[in-house]
Design an enzyme around this catalytic site. Structure first.
Site, PDB file in Angstrom:
ATOM      1  N   GLU A 471     130.576  50.626 -33.562  1.00 34.62           N
ATOM      2  CA  GLU A 471     129.139  50.669 -33.822  1.00 34.62           C
ATOM      3  C   GLU A 471     128.752  49.788 -35.000  1.00 34.62           C
ATOM      4  O   GLU A 471     127.659  49.210 -35.031  1.00 34.62           O
ATOM      5  CB  GLU A 471     128.685  52.101 -34.082  1.00 34.62           C
ATOM      6  CG  GLU A 471     128.742  53.023 -32.873  1.00 34.62           C
ATOM      7  CD  GLU A 471     130.163  53.512 -32.598  1.00 34.62           C
ATOM      8  OE1 GLU A 471     131.035  53.290 -33.473  1.00 34.62           O
ATOM      9  OE2 GLU A 471     130.402  54.095 -31.520  1.00 34.62           O
ATOM     10  N   HIS A 544     119.053  41.042 -49.991  1.00 39.39           N
ATOM     11  CA  HIS A 544     118.004  41.163 -48.972  1.00 39.39           C
ATOM     12  C   HIS A 544     117.306  42.494 -49.220  1.00 39.39           C
ATOM     13  O   HIS A 544     117.908  43.550 -49.051  1.00 39.39           O
ATOM     14  CB  HIS A 544     118.618  41.121 -47.575  1.00 39.39           C
ATOM     15  CG  HIS A 544     117.610  41.026 -46.474  1.00 39.39           C
ATOM     16  ND1 HIS A 544     117.956  41.067 -45.138  1.00 39.39           N
ATOM     17  CD2 HIS A 544     116.267  40.897 -46.498  1.00 39.39           C
ATOM     18  CE1 HIS A 544     116.878  40.960 -44.396  1.00 39.39           C
ATOM     19  NE2 HIS A 544     115.827  40.865 -45.202  1.00 39.39           N
ATOM     20  N   ASP A 622     116.420  36.959 -49.545  1.00 39.06           N
ATOM     21  CA  ASP A 622     115.142  37.274 -48.908  1.00 39.06           C
ATOM     22  C   ASP A 622     114.581  38.483 -49.643  1.00 39.06           C
ATOM     23  O   ASP A 622     115.037  39.605 -49.453  1.00 39.06           O
ATOM     24  CB  ASP A 622     115.360  37.575 -47.422  1.00 39.06           C
ATOM     25  CG  ASP A 622     114.083  37.958 -46.703  1.00 39.06           C
ATOM     26  OD1 ASP A 622     113.011  38.002 -47.356  1.00 39.06           O
ATOM     27  OD2 ASP A 622     114.137  38.234 -45.494  1.00 39.06           O
ATOM     28  N   ASN A 624     111.318  39.460 -49.549  1.00 40.77           N
ATOM     29  CA  ASN A 624     110.170  40.050 -48.852  1.00 40.77           C
ATOM     30  C   ASN A 624     109.023  40.354 -49.810  1.00 40.77           C
ATOM     31  O   ASN A 624     108.337  41.370 -49.683  1.00 40.77           O
ATOM     32  CB  ASN A 624     110.594  41.329 -48.121  1.00 40.77           C
ATOM     33  CG  ASN A 624     111.313  41.033 -46.820  1.00 40.77           C
ATOM     34  OD1 ASN A 624     110.846  40.254 -46.001  1.00 40.77           O
ATOM     35  ND2 ASN A 624     112.475  41.647 -46.630  1.00 40.77           N
ATOM     36  N   ASN A 680     108.894  31.584 -44.646  1.00 44.30           N
ATOM     37  CA  ASN A 680     108.965  32.347 -43.396  1.00 44.30           C
ATOM     38  C   ASN A 680     107.777  31.938 -42.542  1.00 44.30           C
ATOM     39  O   ASN A 680     106.627  32.014 -42.994  1.00 44.30           O
ATOM     40  CB  ASN A 680     108.923  33.848 -43.693  1.00 44.30           C
ATOM     41  CG  ASN A 680     109.065  34.691 -42.434  1.00 44.30           C
ATOM     42  OD1 ASN A 680     108.141  35.384 -42.021  1.00 44.30           O
ATOM     43  ND2 ASN A 680     110.234  34.661 -41.811  1.00 44.30           N
ATOM     44  N   PHE A 685     102.351  35.056 -39.836  1.00 47.67           N
ATOM     45  CA  PHE A 685     102.858  35.220 -41.193  1.00 47.67           C
ATOM     46  C   PHE A 685     103.492  33.914 -41.626  1.00 47.67           C
ATOM     47  O   PHE A 685     104.503  33.496 -41.081  1.00 47.67           O
ATOM     48  CB  PHE A 685     103.876  36.357 -41.267  1.00 47.67           C
ATOM     49  CG  PHE A 685     104.263  36.702 -42.688  1.00 47.67           C
ATOM     50  CD1 PHE A 685     103.508  37.596 -43.425  1.00 47.67           C
ATOM     51  CD2 PHE A 685     105.372  36.122 -43.279  1.00 47.67           C
ATOM     52  CE1 PHE A 685     103.848  37.909 -44.725  1.00 47.67           C
ATOM     53  CE2 PHE A 685     105.732  36.429 -44.573  1.00 47.67           C
ATOM     54  CZ  PHE A 685     104.967  37.334 -45.313  1.00 47.67           C
TER      55      PHE A 685
END
Length: 761
Positions: A471, A544, A622, A624, A680, A685
């Site tokens: 997984e 991130h 990143d 954000n 981005n 966006f």
């Protein structure tokens, strides 16, 4: 409401409600106020045309007219700018608000609930379905009902047209029968009051679509909060206009609806691609024989009506209009038969998908320019380069999130090959990748980059620790690769923000830490390197942060934890022992192709640092976070007040009691060129959220990779695509390590007299 100049001209025969009885409770409406504030029109003194809006004494300025219509306790407004002249741009304009609530008793037969589901509340438009494929529940109709000049294509299909085509034909008939009456939509579309608090549009309850960000789900414009006084739509129908003036694109770039039906347009300017907020574009009953490729930039379009034109072909760029629900083509008798058949049989959405998948890749952009930041003569001897890139992991790149991208361009095998080629061609000394998953790090990037002299360190997000091996293979994280021949790894650390926040004594017992910070398993990687040749050391961080725009407080805590941990690590690294073994693995002479022994490279001793902040430091990732966020302020200013708005009312121990601070002096490398458009890029966006921060006291940027070809960007609505494998742009920069200058001993100077005395002596 605003009217153009001149105000109104006689033309009462075009009143929309002149034959309707007066509803009860209506008062005589006043005329639209005269306004010459808008520079889009000029005065016209020619003879009034019957195509113009009615004069000030006509019934149009009574309760029957479009400017004073309302009933009961509901306020209705319709604003228009009416002018004269057909051949030039001194024409009539109509503006509409964003919210529509049709309540005209005599127009109910023109619409149903299906229309409101599509966001179209215009009387005179009937939408009984928007299905794009024929299914078992679709009723069968005889194709012989085609009328009004529409070619009978019944023999071209093995089954009758679907409901979507039936709706197109019905709408075509309504628009054709309406003729060239000016402001057809404005006259038939009552408004909701534009006073604050009365709009029926509101932001829907936020739901979390997934871990990889709301920017990958296009928001519905119908759910935006309308600003009081803003204009949503423009009705320029029925004025005999021969061109769309550039003033529309310059003064009204954020319009959502444009109606240019029943005019004399023979071409559409490429500037239409700048109207990226459009959801409805009606060009019906003009003389268009082609459409520009820039039409593909309008990715928010829901309706593109082209009824009754002379179109022979459609640009393949229509395939990027993944939200398009209605492509109205009835009445284009010269349009390619196969296109007409596709729409007739399968509907708009399937046709758009067909164009998207069959379209050839666009012309490749020009190479990104290299920008020198300093004079080459001022450079230091030691340089290194760094590349930071969110590569968009396979699990996040879904057709739902990137509906404008062809499936072949979105395929992971192709994208990861492009990513590998990009980073190897750039050949950076330091490579920071975000959104790289366990499987692809182990089985693709690490072995392939190893052949290019890269050695890597990787950690997945925290959830992988609770999963089985199978997984956890798709869990993404952060990786740092470095040139093994240039650097030796001294230490590596992983910072898991939620875990470290829970372990802080000041945050124990804080409910917000458990409810908001703990569910986020984002990480940062810290790598401590030493240059084999020069002995200088370098700290590289790759991270991130959380993506949710409404969780600015979470990102602040994550950066606060990161800075606290970096402070502790730099104090430790400043005392790090010298590296005694810097020799690279050597091939035996018999293993070399030329049979010669490996050349010996002299290595300088490890550099010592008197203070933790003297060690060169890079922080990539990143984040954000935009340039006006608390995260940006904290990193660049070194401190953030506990009262910062990004914290809201949440409690995070010392962070919200005393604020956050750190001892480093950071600057974004791309801030050295003054402005940068975005990192981005998607249809809705286009912002800077990725950064390469550097310590200004020890590092100096010497150059960086520039923007993407601007002409290319005019044709591409969003990434990823054929030429850019991620929705993020790869950031690439070069740095030099500042030399530590020795202090010079300066002889005291007591003025000319003392020097003269010494000379005399």
């Amino acid at each position: 409401m605003a009217d153009g100049y001149p105000r109104f001209n006689p033309g009462g025969q075009y009143l929309p409600f002149q034959n309707h009885p007066l509803p009860r409770g209506l008062r005589n409406g006043n005329g639209s106020p005269l306004s010459s504030a808008r520079g889009l029109f000029s005065q016209v003194n020619d003879t009034p045309s019957p195509n113009r809006s009615p004069g000030t004494r006509s019934p149009a300025h009574t309760q029957f007219g479009m400017h004073g219509y309302g009933g009961g306790n509901h306020s209705r407004q319709i604003a228009s700018i009416n002018g004269g002249g057909h051949a030039n741009y001194q024409s009539a304009m109509g503006f509409h608000g964003k919210s529509y609530a049709p309540n005209h008793g005599n127009q109910v037969h023109h619409m149903n609930s299906q229309a409101q589901e599509h966001g179209h509340g215009y009387p005179g438009h009937q939408y009984t379905g928007s299905g794009s494929t024929l299914n078992a529940s679709t009723p069968h109709y005889a194709p012989a009902h085609l009328s009004n000049g529409t070619p009978d294509q019944s023999n071209a299909s093995s089954h009758p047209p679907n409901q979507h085509w039936q709706d197109q034909e019905a709408e075509y008939d309504r628009l054709k029968n309406a003729g060239d009456k000016p402001h057809f939509y404005a006259r038939n579309s009552p408004h909701v009051s534009r006073f604050p608090g009365t709009s029926q549009s509101s932001i829907s309850q936020q739901t979390e679509p997934g871990e990889h960000g709301d920017r990958r789900k296009v928001p519905a414009f119908a759910e935006e909060v309308e600003e009081t006084g803003s204009w949503d739509a423009m009705d320029l129908g029925g004025h005999g206009l021969r061109s769309m003036g550039a003033s529309i694109f310059r003064h009204y770039p954020d319009l959502h609806k444009i109606y240019f039906n029943h005019n004399l347009l023979t071409w559409l300017p490429p500037d239409i691609g700048s109207m990226r907020s459009l959801t409805v574009l009606d060009l019906s009953f003009n003389k268009l024989d082609s459409l520009p490729a820039e039409i593909g930039m309008l990715t928010n379009l829901k309706k593109l009506l082209l009824y009754g034109n002379n179109l022979r072909d459609l640009p393949a760029e229509i395939g990027t209009l993944f939200q398009l629900e209605t492509l109205g083509v009835v009445g284009n008798n010269m349009l390619r038969a196969d296109y007409m058949q596709q729409i007739r049989d399968n509907g708009t959405k399937d046709f758009v998908r067909y164009l998207r998948e069959q379209a050839s890749p666009p012309e490749a952009p020009l190479a990104r320019d290299w920008i020198d930041l300093i004079d080459p003569e001022d450079t230091e001897p030691e340089k290194f380069s760094v590349c930071s890139w969110n590569i968009l992991c396979d699990r996040a790149a879904t057709a739902q999130a990137y509906g404008y991208t062809p499936s072949d361009a979105l395929a992971w095998d192709r994208r990861r090959s492009m990513i590998l080629n990009e980073v190897t061609d750039r050949n950076a000394d330091i490579l920071c990748l975000q959104e790289i998953d366990v499987e692809n790090y182990n089985e693709y990037f690490r072995p392939n980059l190893a052949t290019e002299d890269y050695k890597g360190v990787f950690w997945p997000k925290g959830r992988a620790q609770t999963m089985g091996e199978r997984e956890s293979r798709i869990v993404d994280g952060c990786a740092i690769f470095f040139k093994n021949s240039k650097y030796i790894q001294l230490d590596k650390q992983m910072i898991q923000f939620s875990r470290d926040a829970l372990q802080r004594p000041d945050m124990k017992g804080e409910a917000d830490v458990y409810n908001r910070i703990m569910p986020k398993d984002h990480i940062a990687i810290v790598l401590f390197l030493e240059n084999r040749a020069t002995g200088s050391r370098l700290i590289v961080v790759n991270t991130h942060l959380a993506w949710e725009g409404w969780q600015a407080d979470v990102k602040l805590v994550q950066v606060g934890v990161l800075m606290d941990q970096l402070t502790k690590l730099t104090e430790r690294y400043a005392k790090w022992e010298p590296c005694t073994d810097k020799e690279l693995f050597k091939f035996a002479a018999m293993d070399r192709e030329d049979g010669l022994p490996e050349p010996r490279v002299e290595h300088a001793p490890s550099m010592k640092y008197d203070a933790p902040t003297q060690i060169p430091l890079l922080v990539c990732g990143d984040f954000n976070s935009l340039g006006d966020s608390g995260v940006y302020d904290l990193i660049t200013q070194g401190s953030l007040s506990s009262s910062h708005s990004d914290f809201g009312d949440h409690k995070y121990g010392d962070f919200t009691r005393n604020g956050i601070s750190h001892p480093f002096s950071f600057k974004s490398v791309y801030s050295n060129i003054g402005s940068w458009p975005w990192t981005n890029y998607t249809p809705d966006f286009r912002e800077i959220i990725d950064y390469v921060w550097y310590s200004t006291n020890s590092l100096q940027p010497t150059g960086l990779l520039g923007e993407v070809d601007q002409e290319y960007m005019k044709r591409v609505p969003g990434f990823p695509n054929w030429h850019f494998p991620s929705d993020h742009l790869a950031l690439f920069a070069e740095f030099q390590v500042k030399g530590r200058k020795e202090r010079k001993v300066v002889e005291a100077d007591f003025g000319p007299s003392s020097r003269r005395d010494r000379r005399d002596g």
